[in-house]
Design an enzyme around this catalytic site. Structure first.
Site, PDB file in Angstrom:
ATOM      1  N   ASN A  84       6.664  93.672  62.984  1.00 42.28           N
ATOM      2  CA  ASN A  84       7.255  94.623  63.644  1.00 42.28           C
ATOM      3  C   ASN A  84       6.599  94.695  65.284  1.00 42.28           C
ATOM      4  OD1 ASN A  84       7.291  97.208  64.730  1.00 42.28           O
ATOM      5  ND2 ASN A  84       6.182  98.438  63.132  1.00 42.28           N
ATOM      6  N   HIS A 110       7.742 104.705  59.521  1.00 42.44           N
ATOM      7  CA  HIS A 110       6.476 104.247  59.852  1.00 42.44           C
ATOM      8  C   HIS A 110       5.478 105.183  60.439  1.00 42.44           C
ATOM      9  CE1 HIS A 110       3.513 101.828  62.340  1.00 42.44           C
ATOM     10  NE2 HIS A 110       4.001 100.739  61.683  1.00 42.44           N
ATOM     11  N   GLU A 155       0.958 100.845  54.334  1.00 41.87           N
ATOM     12  CA  GLU A 155       0.185 100.677  55.613  1.00 41.87           C
ATOM     13  C   GLU A 155      -0.770 101.824  55.670  1.00 41.87           C
ATOM     14  OE1 GLU A 155       2.564  97.905  58.366  1.00 41.87           O
ATOM     15  OE2 GLU A 155       2.867 100.054  58.824  1.00 41.87           O
ATOM     16  N   SER A 188      -3.538  95.305  60.210  1.00 43.13           N
ATOM     17  CA  SER A 188      -4.443  94.278  60.929  1.00 43.13           C
ATOM     18  C   SER A 188      -4.388  92.817  60.201  1.00 43.13           C
ATOM     19  CB  SER A 188      -5.933  94.694  60.906  1.00 43.13           C
ATOM     20  OG  SER A 188      -5.942  96.102  61.754  1.00 43.13           O
TER      21      SER A 188
END
Ligand code: 13P
Length: 271
Positions: free
Chosen positions: A9, A94, A166, A214
């Site tokens: 992304n 997102h 996420e 990360s």
């Protein structure tokens, strides 16, 4: 065996020229592997030029967002319908869109439906904030995000989609705390069992679950090896072709070793 997915992304980074430079490097560096699907999500303006430059034997394209109406007077928006011939996937929900652009559970649900209606595969993102985690609310938040977003879909539609967990606190731009793979496995397991309850065993087994937050070439294998992890959604490190190619290679090695183990297990059962 399910195909693993490594998706990059790019967020709001790289102009058309910079994107094209990165794509040339990725075309050269990434080796196609049947067991690993590599997806790039550049900015909207780069999708068309990149689609022409991309080695389509190695990569698929994703959009980072789209609007849930198919057409109309919605200045500044791009619909899933408009993306149909350009991309395979669209990232939906997102956390940066939920936080900065006030996308609600219902907006995300409408976008998932628009993707499916337009025969595009949504990569649905879910995840809790640092505060929600501290208040022990991870399970409730993720459960609500998953169940609302998937409402009104068929089991087959759910089976074919991709869900990325996420946790917001682990995303580099929101603090980038390093998560423990064991903690991630627990949430991935929860997502899979939630899908099992709503859509049955086949959908739960087949839906691909990614982890994002990360991830880099050193940490990737620890997440990719989790029993319920089918890939990664990579942010910052997808802009670095060394790092991104290394993550793809890690996925490939894991898939190959799992395939060998399964082959050996099968031979042992046969003997
Ligand atoms: P980072 O890998 O930069 O933490 O970003 C994760 C992400 O948000 C991918 O969608």
């Amino acid at each position: 065996m399910k195909r693993m997915m490594i998706a990059g992304n790019w967020k709001m980074h790289l102009n058309v020229h910079e994107g094209s430079v990165l794509v040339k490097r990725l075309n050269d560096h990434i080796i196609p592997h049947h067991s690993v699907e590599v997806v790039l999500a550049p900015s909207l303006v780069s999708l068309q030029p990149i689609s022409q430059e991309l080695d389509h034997r190695k990569f698929r394209l994703a959009a980072q967002n789209a609007f849930y109406k198919d057409e109309g007077a919605y200045t500044g928006e791009v619909s899933f319908t408009m993306l149909r011939d350009l991309v395979h996937y669209v990232i939906v929900g997102h956390s940066e869109r939920r936080i900065y652009f006030n996308e609600t559970l219902e907006t995300v649900r409408d976008k998932v439906q628009a993707a499916v209606r337009n025969e595009l595969t949504p990569i649905l993102c879910v995840g809790e904030t640092k505060q929600e985690r501290a208040a022990n609310e991870t399970r409730r938040v993720v459960h609500d995000q998953v169940t609302t977003a998937l409402a009104n879909l068929t089991a087959e539609e759910v089976e074919n989609m991709v869900i990325a967990y996420e946790p917001i606190w682990a995303i580099s731009t929101f603090g980038g705390e390093i998560s423990k793979p064991d903690d991630i496995q627990k949430v991935l397991e929860l997502i899979r069992s939630c899908i099992g309850e709503l859509y049955g065993d086949q959908a739960a087994k087949q839906v691909r679950l990614l982890y994002g937050g990360s991830i880099n070439a050193d940490t990737a294998a620890g997440y990719l090896a989790l029993p319920d992890c089918d890939g990664a959604l990579v942010g910052g490190k997808s802009l670095n072709y060394h790092q991104f190619s290394d993550i793809v290679e890690k996925a490939y090695h894991l898939q190959s070793s799992q395939r060998r183990t399964r082959g050996q297990d099968r031979k042992t059962e046969e003997n």
